[in-house]
Design an enzyme around this catalytic site. Structure first.
Site, PDB file in Angstrom:
ATOM      1  N   GLU A  85      29.244   5.819  17.300  1.00 31.03           N
ATOM      2  CA  GLU A  85      29.100   4.972  18.501  1.00 31.03           C
ATOM      3  C   GLU A  85      27.958   5.452  19.382  1.00 31.03           C
ATOM      4  O   GLU A  85      27.938   6.602  19.826  1.00 31.03           O
ATOM      5  CB  GLU A  85      30.422   4.980  19.295  1.00 31.03           C
ATOM      6  CG  GLU A  85      30.376   4.066  20.509  1.00 31.03           C
ATOM      7  CD  GLU A  85      31.718   3.968  21.217  1.00 31.03           C
ATOM      8  OE1 GLU A  85      32.763   4.119  20.581  1.00 31.03           O
ATOM      9  OE2 GLU A  85      31.690   3.725  22.442  1.00 31.03           O
ATOM     10  N   LYS A 276      40.930   6.173  25.104  1.00 38.66           N
ATOM     11  CA  LYS A 276      40.005   5.942  23.980  1.00 38.66           C
ATOM     12  C   LYS A 276      38.671   6.642  24.272  1.00 38.66           C
ATOM     13  O   LYS A 276      38.060   7.252  23.390  1.00 38.66           O
ATOM     14  CB  LYS A 276      39.802   4.429  23.789  1.00 38.66           C
ATOM     15  CG  LYS A 276      39.008   4.045  22.548  1.00 38.66           C
ATOM     16  CD  LYS A 276      37.521   4.021  22.755  1.00 38.66           C
ATOM     17  CE  LYS A 276      36.786   3.579  21.499  1.00 38.66           C
ATOM     18  NZ  LYS A 276      35.342   3.719  21.599  1.00 38.66           N
ATOM     19  N   ASP A 292      41.652  17.268  11.171  1.00 35.38           N
ATOM     20  CA  ASP A 292      42.251  15.982  10.803  1.00 35.38           C
ATOM     21  C   ASP A 292      42.377  15.101  12.055  1.00 35.38           C
ATOM     22  O   ASP A 292      43.284  15.288  12.865  1.00 35.38           O
ATOM     23  CB  ASP A 292      43.621  16.275  10.176  1.00 35.38           C
ATOM     24  CG  ASP A 292      44.366  15.034   9.755  1.00 35.38           C
ATOM     25  OD1 ASP A 292      43.996  13.926  10.181  1.00 35.38           O
ATOM     26  OD2 ASP A 292      45.359  15.178   9.007  1.00 35.38           O
ATOM     27  N   HIS A 389      24.977   1.946  28.083  1.00 31.58           N
ATOM     28  CA  HIS A 389      25.422   1.590  26.737  1.00 31.58           C
ATOM     29  C   HIS A 389      24.385   0.728  26.017  1.00 31.58           C
ATOM     30  O   HIS A 389      24.024   0.985  24.874  1.00 31.58           O
ATOM     31  CB  HIS A 389      26.741   0.831  26.864  1.00 31.58           C
ATOM     32  CG  HIS A 389      27.550   0.870  25.622  1.00 31.58           C
ATOM     33  ND1 HIS A 389      28.297   1.961  25.276  1.00 31.58           N
ATOM     34  CD2 HIS A 389      27.718  -0.043  24.646  1.00 31.58           C
ATOM     35  CE1 HIS A 389      28.905   1.723  24.137  1.00 31.58           C
ATOM     36  NE2 HIS A 389      28.562   0.518  23.721  1.00 31.58           N
TER      37      HIS A 389
HETATM   38  C1  MEV Z   1      33.915   3.090  25.078  1.00 34.90           C
HETATM   39  O1  MEV Z   1      33.847   3.599  23.757  1.00 34.90           O
HETATM   40  C2  MEV Z   1      34.770   3.975  25.947  1.00 34.90           C
HETATM   41  C3  MEV Z   1      35.040   3.470  27.354  1.00 34.90           C
HETATM   42  O2  MEV Z   1      35.570   2.153  27.312  1.00 34.90           O
HETATM   43  C4  MEV Z   1      35.994   4.420  27.994  1.00 34.90           C
HETATM   44  C5  MEV Z   1      36.512   3.990  29.350  1.00 34.90           C
HETATM   45  O3  MEV Z   1      36.583   2.786  29.644  1.00 34.90           O
HETATM   46  O4  MEV Z   1      36.908   4.890  30.116  1.00 34.90           O
HETATM   47  C6  MEV Z   1      33.747   3.387  28.144  1.00 34.90           C
END
Ligand code: MEV
Length: 434
Positions: A85, A276, A292, A389
């Site tokens: 990513e 995430k 793992d 991003h």
């Molecule tokens: C993207 O991979 C992760 C985010 O969505 C985490 C977040 O919203 O805190 C940017």
């Protein structure tokens, strides 16, 4: 329509590929070309990778990036991250640099207990089974002595074992719940071997005993990836004024940041995305160090919902003008055994991390998660996530359109200040090519 085959695993690599080409790619040789592009010229290295799993046809690359300048417990690290990513490595690097001048990251390993269970059914009385278990407990431990000998010499082994009556959740269900200390090993094989030996010995003693009434059946023996007592904590802190940068007021930023964390602590939809983001950092280091990531993911998310509601794994507060941002993660990791000596890149990554103990790796991974979370939430409560991003994604879009290095240079310069959108980049490529 897909085709089926028997004996696929018996075919050699070329035969497997030939079959797939005919069955799924209408004999198109471009399939073979793409697969073979990823084979390693070093046959020994290729065989090593082939033999990690079954039915290997090629290698699947992930980029390995480095996030430098991590100050962790007064030691400096360049952290290896295997991830596809865009912007994750850049975000980690930015957070590392940001906190380097504000005291760095502090960590502590709170506990390292690992768990395994023998699940069994018994239809007699609970008291009878418990008495029987207590009477033979020493023999059960003795039955594992061949397996535990080495681990004990390294300071680990089985640290506790008890029979648990689980008939309140399932009729006739009991478990032998075992705690382990596995030192620098993740210990999955060690734990599972001990458990299977305990189960075998338990059944043997049970069958040899004609006093206890009832039938016993061993259902399964397996470690648990839920490790709520294998915990590491990482944190950063500074005076709120030190958070001021560019046109951001430190105190306002800290308040908004803490609010964002509170939202993630109380709102599952946000908590999942928040976590995430943490796992972007965690998984990338887990992969690079040959651990793992599925085990870690499963355990971490269970931990995030330990009080019945899925919550943020990180916490933030402002007290007496001091901003503190912290995380607690359950991480059962290893720096010996498994892939650690086998996969050349894993070995290299562990070398780069100065050959950490499992505890040190727990700290490094927790820091990578916290740094990633800091970078994400910082963007979210200031510029928004898309600015950074899309800047990183720009290269992906250019590559999708087979941009040459000159085209890349021109267009990247063009978008240095401007807003990157997919359409704007495609328009720019088309205009340049006219
Ligand atoms: C993207 O991979 C992760 C985010 O969505 C985490 C977040 O919203 O805190 C940017």
């Amino acid at each position: 329509m897909g085709k089926t085959i028997t004996g696929f695993s018996k075919l050699d690599k070329i035969e497997k590929i030939n079959w797939l080409t005919e069955a799924y790619f209408k004999g198109d040789n471009r399939f073979v070309k793409i697969l073979s592009q990823y084979w390693n010229n070093d046959q020994k290295l290729q065989t090593l990778h082939d033999e990690f799993i079954e039915n290997t046809i090629t290698n699947f690359y992930l980029p390995l990036g480095i996030a430098p300048n991590f100050e962790i417990d007064n030691k400096t690290y360049a952290i290896p991250m295997a991830i596809e990513e865009s912007s994750v490595v850049a975000a980690a690097s930015n957070a590392a640099k940001f906190w380097q001048s504000r005291g760095g990251f502090k960590t502590s390993v709170i506990s390292t207990k690992k768990v395994g269970q023998v699940h069994l059914d018994f239809n007699g009385t609970s008291k009878a089974l418990l008495d029987f278990f207590n009477a033979i407990k020493a023999s059960l431990l003795k039955a594992t002595s061949e397996i535990t000998k080495n681990m004990e010499s390294r300071g680990g082994g089985i640290t506790a074992m008890e029979l648990r009556d689980k008939t309140d959740v399932l009729d006739g269900y009991y478990q032998i719940h075992v705690n382990f200390e596995t030192m620098d090993a993740m210990g999955a094989n060690f734990i599972n071997s001990c458990l299977e030996q305990i189960a075998k010995a338990f059944k043997f003693h049970f069958d040899a005993n004609d006093e206890i009434e009832g039938d016993l059946e061993i259902i399964m023996s397996i470690l648990s990836n839920y490790v709520p007592e294998c915990i590491v904590k990482a944190e950063v802190s500074c005076h709120v004024e030190e958070l001021s940068h560019k046109n951001i007021n430190g105190s306002d930023f800290a308040k908004k940041f803490v609010r964002a964390i509170k939202i993630a602590q109380n709102e599952p939809y946000r908590a999942v995305t928040h976590n995430k983001g943490i796992m972007n950092g965690v998984d990338a280091v887990i992969l690079a160090t040959g651990n793992d990531f599925r085990a870690i993911e499963a355990g971490v998310h269970a931990y995030a919902s330990r009080d019945g509601r899925y919550r943020s794994l990180s916490d933030a507060k402002i007290e007496n003008g001091i901003f503190t941002f912290s995380i607690e993660l359950p991480l059962a990791l290893g720096t010996v055994g498994g892939l650690t000596k086998l996969h050349p890149l894993v070995k290299l990554c562990l070398n780069l991390l100065q050959n950490p103990s499992a505890k040190e790796l727990m700290s490094i991974v927790a820091v990578a998660g916290l740094a990633q979370n800091f970078a994400a939430v910082k963007s979210l409560v200031t510029t928004g996530i898309q600015e950074g991003h899309m800047k990183m994604h720009l290269l992906n879009i250019l590559n999708q359109h087979q941009a040459s290095s000159t085209e890349k240079e021109i267009i990247q310069a063009q978008f240095k200040e401007g807003n990157v959108t997919h359409k704007a980049v495609v328009d720019a490529i088309e205009k340049l090519r006219q």
